[in-house]
Design a protein around this motif. Sequence first.
Motif, short mmCIF file in Angstrom:
data_model
loop_
_atom_site.label_atom_id
_atom_site.label_comp_id
_atom_site.label_asym_id
_atom_site.label_seq_id
_atom_site.Cartn_x
_atom_site.Cartn_y
_atom_site.Cartn_z
N GLU A 70 0.83 -1.23 0.00
CA GLU A 70 0.00 0.00 0.00
C GLU A 70 0.85 1.26 0.00
O GLU A 70 0.35 2.35 -0.21
N ARG A 71 2.14 1.11 0.31
CA ARG A 71 3.03 2.27 0.50
C ARG A 71 2.46 3.22 1.54
O ARG A 71 2.31 4.41 1.36
N TYR A 87 3.20 6.96 2.44
CA TYR A 87 4.64 7.32 2.41
C TYR A 87 4.83 8.73 1.85
O TYR A 87 5.57 9.54 2.39
N THR A 88 4.20 8.96 0.67
CA THR A 88 4.44 10.24 -0.03
C THR A 88 4.03 11.41 0.86
O THR A 88 4.73 12.43 0.95
N LEU A 110 10.26 21.70 -1.82
CA LEU A 110 9.56 22.00 -3.07
C LEU A 110 8.97 20.72 -3.65
O LEU A 110 9.53 19.63 -3.49
N LEU A 111 7.87 20.86 -4.33
CA LEU A 111 7.24 19.68 -4.92
C LEU A 111 8.15 19.03 -5.96
O LEU A 111 8.16 17.81 -6.10
N ASN A 117 6.60 8.90 -5.57
CA ASN A 117 6.50 7.44 -5.51
C ASN A 117 7.54 6.87 -4.55
O ASN A 117 8.02 5.75 -4.73
N THR A 118 7.87 7.64 -3.54
CA THR A 118 8.95 7.22 -2.65
C THR A 118 8.65 5.91 -1.92
O THR A 118 7.49 5.62 -1.61
N GLY A 119 9.70 5.18 -1.63
CA GLY A 119 9.60 4.05 -0.73
C GLY A 119 10.11 4.48 0.63
O GLY A 119 10.32 5.69 0.86
N VAL A 120 10.29 3.54 1.57
CA VAL A 120 10.95 3.87 2.84
C VAL A 120 12.08 2.88 3.06
O VAL A 120 12.04 1.76 2.57
#
Length: 444
Positions: A70-71, A87-88, A110-111, A117-120
């Motif tokens: 699900e992130r 996450y995002t 900044l955007l 789509n970052t992971g951890v």
Amino acid sequence: MNTFARLVPPVLQRSSGACRALQFAGRSLLTPPLAPLLVRGQQTLGSASLPVRSGFTGPSVRKARALKGERQVEVQWGNGGHSLYPYTWLRDNCQCSACMLQSAVSRRLLLVDLDVNTGVKSVEVTNNNQLSIVWPDQHLSVFDSEWLKKHCFSDEARKARRDKMFFNERYLWGSTLNIPTMGFQEVLQDDEAALSWLLALRRVGMVHLKGTPTERGQLAKLGDRIGFLRMTHYGLTFQVQDKPMANNLAYTAGRLSAHTDLPVLQYTPGIQLLHCIIQAAEGGVSEMVDGFHAAEVLRQEDGEAFRILSSLLVDFNDVGTDYCDFFMHNKKHTIELDNEGQVIRVHLNNATRDSVLDLPLHQVQPFYSALRTFTDILNRPENVLTYTMEPGDVVTFDNSRLLHGRRSYVSSSSGLRHLEGAYLDWDETLSRIRMLRKAVQARQ
Ligand code: OGA
Ligand code: NM2
Ligand code: ZN
Ligand code: ZN
């Protein structure tokens, strides 16, 4: 006085009892047969690198884990229940001083620098009850449990937050409303009284303030109390008097049918203040109608008229000279709805409604019929609240919801009827409500 009694206008309390802030002639408005009531709105990371705090407050976090599919990060609370955070969103809201300008509680990040789509890399609960996340680029984010709870995404949390921020619950009324009444000095001097005033102004739509000095300049004090008055082409304050060569119908001694002020402006003033300095010898009686209530009656009784008034744009025009020379023009829906179909504003002014009607021919007659049907509902005796202002009274009301009128008058030979008027907006007023609520709660 308990918290509820302090923060909720007495109109909405079951007992008409001992709240000194507002008086309603000893009657609770919840008791029939009063006005219709339609209240509607995993990995471990050494804690040495984290900001050190002695002890911790806020809800306790039992566990946190990354849900890779699900992130999202799942936080399990000590008292049961859990919350999910994408996450995002967590990365976007990192609280560190590189990502946040702490002095402004404002985002620095900044955007274009956010990987949406970052992971951890790792997620852990620190021994002082914080959630710490290491991102794939080694950036570290630390979140307080209290902050996380406040930002929960559950439906209940979102609704509670909206209610707390916008005070959108309204008490709809008719001719039998006991007008919330307070002292002018009291709202200037006492935070609890000011909070009661503004909460009732929001919820009921109108509050009378008594005991105001009968000279110009008093409304500026109410403006200062909240923040600032709203400037318009009629000035920061304006003098409602019978004037030769009047540049507005309000500046005559004639009747004003129920209207909202300045629909000719794109940003219609949200709140109006009228201070009675000299009353007429005869007439000049005030009328007030709850436009949200009337619109709901129209919706129930004549769906087609409601559809017409909430979908057709009406032109308004105002040309002349006052504070400056002006040529104002604007289009408004008579009944303005939000995306969910809730009535959020009413705009009606027969004097400034333009003779240009930007409609295809076949819609002209249906428009007039719908407008007349709505006006007839507004004028029903059960919907019109009538009162006479006395020198020293200020009526404060929601100009995006209530319609106000005045009967024609004859001034006394000793002095022209004189009201001073001013506007405010809801942004500043809601801000003051939030600030006052915080201050009052902190003292309890
Ligand atoms: C106005 C107005 C009310 C009054 O000036 O717009 O509605 O009682 N005045 O004169
Ligand atoms: N005044 C009182 O919309 C209107 O023209 C109502 C506004 C002149 C500032 C009257
Ligand atoms: Zn950061
Ligand atoms: Zn008016």
